[in-house]
Design a protein around this motif. Sequence first.
Motif, PDB file in Angstrom:
ATOM      1  N   ARG A  87      11.189  24.636  18.342  1.00  0.00           N
ATOM      2  CA  ARG A  87      10.337  23.585  17.792  1.00  0.00           C
ATOM      3  C   ARG A  87      10.135  23.778  16.290  1.00  0.00           C
ATOM      4  O   ARG A  87      10.374  22.878  15.492  1.00  0.00           O
ATOM      5  N   LEU A  88       9.727  25.002  15.879  1.00  0.00           N
ATOM      6  CA  LEU A  88       9.382  25.222  14.478  1.00  0.00           C
ATOM      7  C   LEU A  88      10.612  25.177  13.581  1.00  0.00           C
ATOM      8  O   LEU A  88      10.578  24.594  12.493  1.00  0.00           O
ATOM      9  N   GLU A 125       2.664  34.096  16.361  1.00  0.00           N
ATOM     10  CA  GLU A 125       2.454  33.609  17.727  1.00  0.00           C
ATOM     11  C   GLU A 125       2.895  34.675  18.718  1.00  0.00           C
ATOM     12  O   GLU A 125       3.817  35.436  18.444  1.00  0.00           O
ATOM     13  N   PHE A 140      11.075  12.609  -0.521  1.00  0.00           N
ATOM     14  CA  PHE A 140      10.571  13.035   0.787  1.00  0.00           C
ATOM     15  C   PHE A 140       9.172  12.485   1.042  1.00  0.00           C
ATOM     16  O   PHE A 140       8.887  11.920   2.094  1.00  0.00           O
ATOM     17  N   GLY A 150       5.675  16.556   2.579  1.00  0.00           N
ATOM     18  CA  GLY A 150       6.502  16.988   1.453  1.00  0.00           C
ATOM     19  C   GLY A 150       5.764  17.659   0.314  1.00  0.00           C
ATOM     20  O   GLY A 150       6.345  17.876  -0.756  1.00  0.00           O
ATOM     21  N   ILE A 174       3.052  26.939   6.983  1.00  0.00           N
ATOM     22  CA  ILE A 174       4.405  26.721   7.522  1.00  0.00           C
ATOM     23  C   ILE A 174       4.367  25.815   8.750  1.00  0.00           C
ATOM     24  O   ILE A 174       5.187  24.918   8.898  1.00  0.00           O
ATOM     25  N   ASP A 175       3.414  26.077   9.637  1.00  0.00           N
ATOM     26  CA  ASP A 175       3.341  25.324  10.894  1.00  0.00           C
ATOM     27  C   ASP A 175       2.395  24.139  10.692  1.00  0.00           C
ATOM     28  O   ASP A 175       1.327  24.044  11.300  1.00  0.00           O
ATOM     29  N   THR A 182       2.243  21.043  11.437  1.00  0.00           N
ATOM     30  CA  THR A 182       1.926  19.977  12.387  1.00  0.00           C
ATOM     31  C   THR A 182       1.053  20.460  13.544  1.00  0.00           C
ATOM     32  O   THR A 182       0.702  19.670  14.418  1.00  0.00           O
ATOM     33  N   THR A 187      11.552  21.551  13.155  1.00  0.00           N
ATOM     34  CA  THR A 187      10.622  20.872  12.235  1.00  0.00           C
ATOM     35  C   THR A 187      10.910  21.260  10.791  1.00  0.00           C
ATOM     36  O   THR A 187      10.986  20.409   9.898  1.00  0.00           O
ATOM     37  N   LEU A 188      11.082  22.559  10.554  1.00  0.00           N
ATOM     38  CA  LEU A 188      11.301  23.019   9.182  1.00  0.00           C
ATOM     39  C   LEU A 188      12.633  22.524   8.630  1.00  0.00           C
ATOM     40  O   LEU A 188      12.770  22.279   7.430  1.00  0.00           O
ATOM     41  N   HIS A 204      13.767  19.724   8.991  1.00  0.00           N
ATOM     42  CA  HIS A 204      13.560  18.348   8.535  1.00  0.00           C
ATOM     43  C   HIS A 204      12.483  18.241   7.464  1.00  0.00           C
ATOM     44  O   HIS A 204      12.058  17.154   7.119  1.00  0.00           O
ATOM     45  N   SER A 205      12.014  19.396   6.970  1.00  0.00           N
ATOM     46  CA  SER A 205      10.959  19.375   5.949  1.00  0.00           C
ATOM     47  C   SER A 205      11.559  19.358   4.552  1.00  0.00           C
ATOM     48  O   SER A 205      12.760  19.545   4.368  1.00  0.00           O
ATOM     49  N   TYR A 241       7.392  34.039   9.465  1.00  0.00           N
ATOM     50  CA  TYR A 241       6.707  33.554  10.666  1.00  0.00           C
ATOM     51  C   TYR A 241       7.379  34.191  11.882  1.00  0.00           C
ATOM     52  O   TYR A 241       8.435  33.737  12.323  1.00  0.00           O
ATOM     53  N   ARG A 266      -4.818  24.887  14.566  1.00  0.00           N
ATOM     54  CA  ARG A 266      -5.303  26.200  14.999  1.00  0.00           C
ATOM     55  C   ARG A 266      -6.744  25.964  15.445  1.00  0.00           C
ATOM     56  O   ARG A 266      -7.513  25.289  14.736  1.00  0.00           O
ATOM     57  N   TYR A 294       0.960  31.210   7.907  1.00  0.00           N
ATOM     58  CA  TYR A 294       1.219  30.601   9.214  1.00  0.00           C
ATOM     59  C   TYR A 294       0.699  29.158   9.249  1.00  0.00           C
ATOM     60  O   TYR A 294       1.357  28.252   9.763  1.00  0.00           O
ATOM     61  N   LEU A 308       2.656  20.156   4.240  1.00  0.00           N
ATOM     62  CA  LEU A 308       4.123  20.205   4.266  1.00  0.00           C
ATOM     63  C   LEU A 308       4.722  19.004   5.001  1.00  0.00           C
ATOM     64  O   LEU A 308       5.839  18.576   4.689  1.00  0.00           O
ATOM     65  N   ALA A 309       3.991  18.469   5.949  1.00  0.00           N
ATOM     66  CA  ALA A 309       4.487  17.328   6.725  1.00  0.00           C
ATOM     67  C   ALA A 309       4.747  16.098   5.854  1.00  0.00           C
ATOM     68  O   ALA A 309       5.525  15.222   6.230  1.00  0.00           O
TER      69      ALA A 309
END
Lengths: 256, 256, 256
Positions: C196-197, C182, B242, B139, B163-164, B166, C200-201, C203-204, C122, B169, B160, B136-137
């Motif tokens: 934070r999330l 989380e 993007f 695009g 979506i997250d 960046t 970030t999202l 800007h995605s 999330y 885990r 999870y 996703l980072a």
Amino acid sequence: MIKEGYVKTETHNGITSIEFHHPQSNSLPSKMLEELAQEIHSIAHDDDTRVVVLRSKGEKTFCAGASFDELASIKNKEEGLQFFSGFANVINAMRKCSKPIIGRIHGKTVGGGVGLVAAMDYAIAVEGADIKLSELAIGIGPFVVGPAVERKIGTAAFSYLAIDATSWRNADWAKRKGLYAELHPTLEGMDESVSRLSNTLSHSSLDAIAELKKIFWKGTEHWDTLLLERAAISGKLVLGEFTKTAIQKFKAKSLS
Amino acid sequence: MIKEGYVKTETHNGITSIEFHHPQSNSLPSKMLEELAQEIHSIAHDDDTRVVVLRSKGEKTFCAGASFDELASIKNKEEGLQFFSGFANVINAMRKCSKPIIGRIHGKTVGGGVGLVAAMDYAIAVEGADIKLSELAIGIGPFVVGPAVERKIGTAAFSYLAIDATSWRNADWAKRKGLYAELHPTLEGMDESVSRLSNTLSHSSLDAIAELKKIFWKGTEHWDTLLLERAAISGKLVLGEFTKTAIQKFKAKSLS
Amino acid sequence: MIKEGYVKTETHNGITSIEFHHPQSNSLPSKMLEELAQEIHSIAHDDDTRVVVLRSKGEKTFCAGASFDELASIKNKEEGLQFFSGFANVINAMRKCSKPIIGRIHGKTVGGGVGLVAAMDYAIAVEGADIKLSELAIGIGPFVVGPAVERKIGTAAFSYLAIDATSWRNADWAKRKGLYAELHPTLEGMDESVSRLSNTLSHSSLDAIAELKKIFWKGTEHWDTLLLERAAISGKLVLGEFTKTAIQKFKAKSLS
């Protein structure tokens, strides 16, 4: 009719206890599996039963799976199918029972026994109740119990158990993966919890519980045929050279 | 044919090791993905192979996912589909292979690499083998590897990760969610376990294992088409503004 | 229109916060559920919104589920269906929303509230955010929220919550089972992560996120009808003697 083992059913205050025992580490011959399936069928239609507690007698082992002696005596596909249908029939009886089935898991469980535990609605275990799917070690696989185990612990955990057939997974692993609803440090703790929950459920709405059981098991309607197809796979594999050799080795070991 | 990376296959005593390496953190260009898929196809029909061990060379990274350089050069939908089909073909080869595939995960894994790990039957990892779905980072998204990852760790954990995009885990999370079958504190412990299990499986019944693989992957028969549909989604997104901007930023960063 | 509670929506920099509050421990009457569903529908088509944060006001409870007063006043099947459709409509709005929905779970959650949390993409929680599906205690069941909860935490964990209706499961259990993405030791930690999330999202890539939401919720297309069928089950059970008696007991208790 069963010489060495027994299945015993008692009902008090809406709570029906089904206890089984077999001197060979609670392994289950076909006759006992038939009796278990029959008891669960009867209970489903018994007005005095509001909740079921499934337990076994003995010190260390909750259930050692299928009877090894019987397995060793299978001579053709029909006998193979017949033999492996035993656990299929018990699991199908459990999933169709409109009453909640609580399990009391006081010790180790192997093979088909893990399928029994997976088919319970709420299994309460004690530390040390480790599990193993050892089927592959004798050239078969956990085909019949697979759908029940996979439904409870997921495809990943089920395949790890099935592939790594010679290793025990400990009770904490079984709890984290979802096979056990609760895990207690002591037998007393486990028994208190079985008592508390069965008592609460015996005072709950029968209608609501029957609807809950339907949604818990939604999507398993095809298991009546699926589990028999699975029994046929095991019934065929068990006739192969690999299994014959493995059985002879095991027997030689136990005689020496 | 591959200039900078390699895929190397060796068979000893029924155990076939497939090792890959690429100097850019074990990222995988299309040519290497093709070679991997080809090797797995061949092994499925190789009588000398009873079990596969998939591993990579290098210090810290098991697999950095798709080749960033190649991704940056995609000019139209057809090239996009072609590029993203690389991991689809490897995953489809793995799920259809009748031999069990053990993974040796010695380091971090990103993006498409997480899909490879998810398609293994039994992944054995070492502490530090953290994971990230970073698509996703830039695009796009983990569309091609999604079905394999979701099958192993469930819808929740997969979403999870996606979506997250960046955040890493850690390896313990990956084990608890079911991506790894085992997690070891040391490389030695991991290698002993890979050795023990591959050796045991090489002496197991081929017929029983082939039946097990069928039931493990039951329900994924549509992946031949599904994963290509997914490749088309990524192949389209990668052409958007993007992604172009994100790639330029990454390149500027790595040049400065 | 709502006397005692509110649903408040604010958008800043692409991040839309939806906050709800009700003086009775954030329990949700039909009017507030309608408003929540409406807000989520609107946001799905709002160009200024790139990500949604769902939160509630108040100290200890994130959401106490359905309004008990309303539940006690249901007189026939139609009213029952109507009442239980409230959560169904919110969950369906959430799963169809093309924007990612982050949850901020600052306290305990019960019954229908657990369904809300499960329908988030999330959920970020704080220690103490324990959960309970208490429906069976009043003769109904978590039928409407069941599909959302089961999708997130699996069949096993869902059934344990539903059967053991009088026990809390702690926040760590909820995280391990996958309900929370989380879990943070402090409110500050939780809020930093939400911040934070969501940043970030925001800007995605909107296109990539919309495709992700499709694959996350693939296979739930029948929920528009399924959840209403489930509402009808609850709507029928709630008229039974068991529920009437249970409600009278609860009311007597809260008056004494």
